[in-house]
Write a protein that holds these residues in place. Structure first.
Motif, short mmCIF file in Angstrom:
data_model
loop_
_atom_site.label_atom_id
_atom_site.label_comp_id
_atom_site.label_asym_id
_atom_site.label_seq_id
_atom_site.Cartn_x
_atom_site.Cartn_y
_atom_site.Cartn_z
N LYS A 270 -6.87 -5.08 4.85
CA LYS A 270 -6.87 -3.66 5.19
C LYS A 270 -5.71 -2.94 4.50
O LYS A 270 -5.88 -1.85 3.97
CB LYS A 270 -6.78 -3.47 6.70
CG LYS A 270 -8.05 -3.78 7.44
CD LYS A 270 -7.87 -3.53 8.93
CE LYS A 270 -9.13 -3.89 9.70
NZ LYS A 270 -8.94 -3.68 11.14
N ILE A 271 -4.54 -3.55 4.53
CA ILE A 271 -3.36 -2.96 3.88
C ILE A 271 -3.60 -2.83 2.38
O ILE A 271 -3.36 -1.78 1.79
CB ILE A 271 -2.10 -3.79 4.17
CG1 ILE A 271 -1.79 -3.80 5.67
CG2 ILE A 271 -0.91 -3.26 3.38
CD1 ILE A 271 -0.74 -4.82 6.07
N TYR A 272 -4.10 -3.90 1.79
CA TYR A 272 -4.37 -3.93 0.34
C TYR A 272 -5.36 -2.83 -0.04
O TYR A 272 -5.12 -2.06 -0.97
CB TYR A 272 -4.90 -5.31 -0.05
CG TYR A 272 -5.44 -5.36 -1.44
CD1 TYR A 272 -4.59 -5.50 -2.53
CD2 TYR A 272 -6.80 -5.27 -1.68
CE1 TYR A 272 -5.08 -5.53 -3.82
CE2 TYR A 272 -7.30 -5.31 -2.97
CZ TYR A 272 -6.44 -5.44 -4.02
OH TYR A 272 -6.92 -5.47 -5.31
N HIS A 273 -6.48 -2.75 0.68
CA HIS A 273 -7.51 -1.76 0.35
C HIS A 273 -7.01 -0.33 0.59
O HIS A 273 -7.31 0.57 -0.21
CB HIS A 273 -8.79 -2.04 1.12
CG HIS A 273 -9.52 -3.25 0.62
ND1 HIS A 273 -10.08 -3.33 -0.63
CD2 HIS A 273 -9.74 -4.45 1.20
CE1 HIS A 273 -10.63 -4.50 -0.80
NE2 HIS A 273 -10.43 -5.23 0.30
N ALA A 274 -6.25 -0.12 1.64
CA ALA A 274 -5.69 1.22 1.89
C ALA A 274 -4.73 1.61 0.76
O ALA A 274 -4.74 2.75 0.30
CB ALA A 274 -4.97 1.25 3.23
N LEU A 275 -3.95 0.66 0.29
CA LEU A 275 -3.00 0.92 -0.80
C LEU A 275 -3.73 1.28 -2.09
O LEU A 275 -3.42 2.29 -2.73
CB LEU A 275 -2.13 -0.32 -1.01
CG LEU A 275 -1.04 -0.24 -2.06
CD1 LEU A 275 0.02 0.76 -1.63
CD2 LEU A 275 -0.41 -1.60 -2.26
N VAL A 276 -4.70 0.48 -2.46
CA VAL A 276 -5.45 0.74 -3.69
C VAL A 276 -6.27 2.02 -3.57
O VAL A 276 -6.29 2.83 -4.51
CB VAL A 276 -6.35 -0.47 -4.05
CG1 VAL A 276 -7.25 -0.14 -5.23
CG2 VAL A 276 -5.49 -1.69 -4.37
N ASP A 277 -6.91 2.24 -2.43
CA ASP A 277 -7.70 3.46 -2.23
C ASP A 277 -6.82 4.71 -2.30
O ASP A 277 -7.19 5.70 -2.94
CB ASP A 277 -8.44 3.43 -0.89
CG ASP A 277 -9.55 2.39 -0.86
OD1 ASP A 277 -9.94 1.89 -1.94
OD2 ASP A 277 -10.02 2.07 0.25
N GLY A 278 -5.66 4.66 -1.64
CA GLY A 278 -4.76 5.80 -1.67
C GLY A 278 -4.25 6.10 -3.07
O GLY A 278 -4.20 7.26 -3.50
N ALA A 279 -3.89 5.06 -3.80
CA ALA A 279 -3.41 5.24 -5.18
C ALA A 279 -4.54 5.76 -6.07
O ALA A 279 -4.31 6.62 -6.93
CB ALA A 279 -2.86 3.93 -5.72
N THR A 280 -5.75 5.29 -5.85
CA THR A 280 -6.91 5.75 -6.62
C THR A 280 -7.20 7.22 -6.33
O THR A 280 -7.62 7.96 -7.23
CB THR A 280 -8.14 4.90 -6.29
OG1 THR A 280 -7.83 3.52 -6.59
CG2 THR A 280 -9.34 5.30 -7.12
#
Length: 112
Positions: free
Chosen positions: A7-17
């Motif tokens: 969840k942390i990883y996907h939130a990080l990548v999604d936010g940066a994207t």
């Protein structure tokens, strides 16, 4: 990888994207995964940097900057002013490195 780390990883990548960076990105991840920590976010950032599926240069730059900023914060190095932070941080880090090197390289270790 645990479900929370994903969840942390996907939130990080999604936010940066989505164009978030710096404190906005950190706040976004913290909002998506409320019981996270700076350390876990930095670990997720490092995971994203090694993920072959993340290929967008801007996303990688943003994630890299976030990881470095929070790592320096944990060392007590002020990162509020991005222009001056490297100049301030460098002497302290070099001093630490010299002390560690001096401790590692003693006359006895050179003889052995």
């Amino acid at each position: 990888m645990s479900e929370k780390h994903k969840k942390i990883y996907h939130a990080l990548v999604d936010g940066a994207t989505d164009g978030l960076s710096g404190h906005q990105l950190f706040d976004y991840v913290a909002k998506q995964v409320p019981k996270t920590s700076s350390k876990k976010i930095v670990r997720a950032a490092l995971l994203a940097l090694t993920d072959p599926d993340v290929t967008n240069k801007h996303v990688l730059d943003v994630i890299y900057a976030l990881a470095i900023r929070h790592r320096l914060d944990s060392l007590g190095i002020d990162t509020d002013d991005e222009e001056e932070a490297p100049a301030k941080a460098e002497p302290a880090l070099l001093k630490k490195s010299r002390k560690k090197l001096a401790a590692d390289v003693s006359p006895a270790s050179l003889i052995a």
